[in-house]
Design a protein around this motif. Structure first.
Motif, mmCIF file in Angstrom:
data_model
loop_
_atom_site.group_PDB
_atom_site.id
_atom_site.type_symbol
_atom_site.label_atom_id
_atom_site.label_comp_id
_atom_site.label_asym_id
_atom_site.label_seq_id
_atom_site.Cartn_x
_atom_site.Cartn_y
_atom_site.Cartn_z
ATOM 1 N N TYR A 1 0.861 -1.182 0.000
ATOM 2 C CA TYR A 1 0.000 0.000 0.000
ATOM 3 C C TYR A 1 0.895 1.228 0.000
ATOM 4 N N ARG A 2 1.252 1.692 -1.192
ATOM 5 C CA ARG A 2 2.113 2.876 -1.317
ATOM 6 C C ARG A 2 1.893 3.515 -2.681
ATOM 7 N N PRO A 3 2.300 4.792 -2.829
ATOM 8 C CA PRO A 3 2.126 5.462 -4.121
ATOM 9 C C PRO A 3 2.880 4.748 -5.229
ATOM 10 N N ASN A 4 2.371 4.887 -6.429
ATOM 11 C CA ASN A 4 2.982 4.291 -7.605
ATOM 12 C C ASN A 4 3.410 5.411 -8.559
ATOM 13 N N ARG A 5 4.435 5.155 -9.331
ATOM 14 C CA ARG A 5 4.886 6.146 -10.307
ATOM 15 C C ARG A 5 3.838 6.336 -11.403
ATOM 16 N N MET A 6 3.789 7.541 -11.920
ATOM 17 C CA MET A 6 2.900 7.839 -13.026
ATOM 18 C C MET A 6 3.729 8.446 -14.157
ATOM 19 N N SER A 7 3.499 7.971 -15.359
ATOM 20 C CA SER A 7 4.244 8.518 -16.498
ATOM 21 C C SER A 7 3.798 9.948 -16.774
ATOM 22 N N VAL A 8 4.650 10.691 -17.470
ATOM 23 C CA VAL A 8 4.307 12.063 -17.843
ATOM 24 C C VAL A 8 3.032 12.078 -18.688
ATOM 25 N N HIS A 9 2.916 11.119 -19.584
ATOM 26 C CA HIS A 9 1.722 11.040 -20.446
ATOM 27 C C HIS A 9 0.464 10.812 -19.612
ATOM 28 N N ASP A 10 0.528 9.853 -18.668
ATOM 29 C CA ASP A 10 -0.639 9.570 -17.829
ATOM 30 C C ASP A 10 -1.003 10.780 -16.974
ATOM 31 N N ILE B 1 -5.302 13.579 -5.578
ATOM 32 C CA ILE B 1 -5.550 12.297 -6.235
ATOM 33 C C ILE B 1 -4.222 11.566 -6.376
ATOM 34 N N ILE B 2 -4.202 10.329 -5.865
ATOM 35 C CA ILE B 2 -2.953 9.567 -5.795
ATOM 36 C C ILE B 2 -3.136 8.218 -6.491
ATOM 37 N N GLN B 3 -2.162 7.864 -7.315
ATOM 38 C CA GLN B 3 -2.143 6.519 -7.884
ATOM 39 C C GLN B 3 -1.348 5.611 -6.958
ATOM 40 N N LEU B 4 -1.965 4.483 -6.595
ATOM 41 C CA LEU B 4 -1.316 3.500 -5.729
ATOM 42 C C LEU B 4 -0.835 2.314 -6.556
ATOM 43 N N PRO C 1 -5.895 2.742 -7.356
ATOM 44 C CA PRO C 1 -4.869 1.743 -7.645
ATOM 45 C C PRO C 1 -4.530 1.662 -9.137
ATOM 46 N N ASP C 2 -5.459 2.053 -9.981
ATOM 47 C CA ASP C 2 -5.234 2.093 -11.426
ATOM 48 C C ASP C 2 -5.725 3.455 -11.907
ATOM 49 N N ILE C 3 -4.835 4.298 -12.387
ATOM 50 C CA ILE C 3 -5.208 5.666 -12.730
ATOM 51 C C ILE C 3 -6.243 5.711 -13.849
#
Length: 215
Positions: A1-10, A38-41, A61-63
């Motif tokens: 249960y932690r933040p996930n990276r998000m691409s620049v495009h996403d 708003i956080i992506q996990l 969990p899924d952006i």
């Protein structure tokens, strides 16, 4: 249960979508959106289900789930419920709900109870002084957040049943079974899709209470 990276495009796609979605939100939620984080996990967080956390946080969990306007409205209403608890205390009271402080649940219901991030601060409510809904894991040996049944505990006769009580299902009809676990869920489901529930007596009474903030 932690933040996930998000691409620049996403990230750019998410920002663009939120800007376009603002005009489709109720005015109250539109103004609150500026303070929401708003956080992506990671994909498996809370079994992949969107949810809220204290501090005006919505977790995905899924952006890609962000692009469902219904889900976004649902989670924003949960943020509103958490932020303006006095408003919702009065609203729930008008709909027949009040916090349940009348005793303890049967041991098995308490032991197998699934905690919900959206209701964690006020989990137990009683409907018309009779029914306390409790979300319970179906398989306690392999508990999954999304794999639950809602049981209903009769506070005076001291029994519990999986069948949605008639007084609940008639007042708030045609909701998914999981919605009945808490008045926050019932109202968030209805407000996220108001056209679907406009004929419902429970929805009409809800709008009488919060019409000024739901538009």
């Amino acid at each position: 249960y932690r933040p996930n990276r998000m691409s620049v495009h996403d990230h750019q796609s998410a920002i663009a979508y939120l800007e376009s979605a603002k005009q489709l939100l109720p005015k109250r939620l539109r103004s609150d959106l500026s303070s929401v984080h708003i956080i992506q996990l990671m994909p498996t967080a809370d079994d992949g289900m969107p949810h809220t956390r204290p501090g005006d946080i919505i977790c995905y969990p899924d952006i890609s789930q962000l692009f469902s306007l219904t889900t976004l409205k649902h989670e924003l209403w949960h943020v509103h419920q958490r932020k303006y608890q006095n408003v919702w205390l009065r609203t729930f009271a008008a709909l027949g709900w009040k916090p349940w402080t009348g005793g303890t649940l049967p041991a098995k219901l308490e032991e197998y109870r699934r905690f919900n991030p959206d209701t964690l601060d006020a989990p137990h409510w009683v409907f018309r002084d009779t029914w306390v809904p409790v979300p319970v894991f179906r398989d306690i040996t392999r508990p999954r957040v999304s794999d639950i049944d809602v049981w209903f505990y009769h506070v005076t006769e001291k029994y519990h049943t999986k069948k949605v009580p008639v007084e609940l299902s008639m007042y708030f009809p045609h909701l998914p079974a999981v919605a009945y676990e808490h008045p926050r869920e019932i109202t968030a489901f209805m407000l996220a899709e108001p056209d679907k529930h406009s004929y419902s007596r429970g929805f009409q009474d809800l709008i009488k209470q919060i019409g000024h903030i739901s538009l």
